[in-house]
Design an enzyme around this catalytic site. Structure first.
Site, PDB file in Angstrom:
ATOM      1  N   ASP A   1      31.168 -27.629  16.762  1.00 55.90           N
ATOM      2  CA  ASP A   1      30.565 -26.317  16.498  1.00 55.90           C
ATOM      3  C   ASP A   1      29.244 -26.278  17.249  1.00 55.90           C
ATOM      4  OD1 ASP A   1      30.154 -23.800  15.346  1.00 55.90           O
ATOM      5  OD2 ASP A   1      29.091 -24.644  13.630  1.00 55.90           O
TER       6      ASP A   1
ATOM      7  N   ARG B   1      38.219 -27.106  19.694  1.00 52.67           N
ATOM      8  CA  ARG B   1      37.810 -26.165  18.648  1.00 52.67           C
ATOM      9  C   ARG B   1      38.799 -25.016  18.583  1.00 52.67           C
ATOM     10  NH1 ARG B   1      33.060 -23.654  16.201  1.00 52.67           N
ATOM     11  NH2 ARG B   1      33.994 -22.216  14.725  1.00 52.67           N
TER      12      ARG B   1
ATOM     13  N   ASP C   1      26.201 -23.588  17.877  1.00 55.53           N
ATOM     14  CA  ASP C   1      25.630 -22.291  17.525  1.00 55.53           C
ATOM     15  C   ASP C   1      24.339 -22.055  18.285  1.00 55.53           C
ATOM     16  OD1 ASP C   1      27.554 -21.527  15.643  1.00 55.53           O
ATOM     17  OD2 ASP C   1      26.518 -22.546  14.006  1.00 55.53           O
TER      18      ASP C   1
ATOM     19  N   ARG D   1      35.948 -28.470  11.777  1.00 56.66           N
ATOM     20  CA  ARG D   1      36.000 -28.278  13.218  1.00 56.66           C
ATOM     21  C   ARG D   1      35.673 -29.563  13.977  1.00 56.66           C
ATOM     22  NH1 ARG D   1      31.824 -23.706  12.374  1.00 56.66           N
ATOM     23  NH2 ARG D   1      33.473 -23.386  10.899  1.00 56.66           N
TER      24      ARG D   1
END
Length: 175
Positions: free
Chosen positions: A115, A103, A117, A112
């Site tokens: 990811d 990344r 989150d 990407r």
């Protein structure tokens, strides 16, 4: 290993495990393999247990300009885990896993390899320069809500409401 060594430098670990929600996504490279490898890394985080992961779903890329049907499609999933890691420490570990999978943070909402989150951290509301939980746009993202609802039908986003109701509203209906 001692709790302090496992946790590292920074905020102290929580006294009791906290339910954390992590959204996973990838639209470059071997998406399915990357998500599986990321899940294995989550499974082996210190002070973390009880990992549950949704089935992956494929979605259109969302950019700053909106949905982009011409961009590589995402594979998304949501993981629910219980951890004693502080939210900032968990976020640091998520960033480490992303970096280990190639990344590179060049543009906001760009393509990407991975990811991760931090969507929610128990009932905590955190608003710091590098960490906001609950995630400020989670309630607007079907690719977060649908897989989250799959693994935790009673889930709520603090300050926003039940995940199933938010998902139904996005889809134009009621739960």
């Amino acid at each position: 290993m001692s709790v302090r060594l496992a946790h590292g430098i920074g905020d102290p670990p929580a006294d009791q495990p906290v339910a954390a929600v992590v959204a996973l996504g990838a639209n470059l490279g071997s998406r399915r393999e990357t998500l599986a490898a990321a899940v294995e890394r989550l499974r082996h985080l210190p002070l973390t247990a009880d990992l549950r992961v949704s089935a992956p779903i494929e979605t259109v890329a969302v950019t700053l300009a909106g949905e982009d049907a011409d961009a590589p499609r995402y594979l998304n999933a949501v993981a629910l885990l219980h951890t004693r890691l502080a939210a900032t420490t968990l976020l640091r570990e998520l960033h480490r896993i992303e970096a280990d999978h190639g990344r590179v943070r060049r543009e906001r909402w760009g393509d990407r390899t991975l990811d991760l989150d931090l969507i929610a951290y128990g009932d905590a509301r955190i608003d710091e320069p590098h960490l906001t939980v609950p995630h400020p746009r989670a309630h607007e993202r079907e690719f977060v809500l649908a897989p989250w609802n799959e693994i935790d039908p009673d889930a709520e986003i603090p300050g926003r409401g039940r995940v199933d109701a938010l998902l139904a509203a996005l889809r134009g209906g009621t739960p």
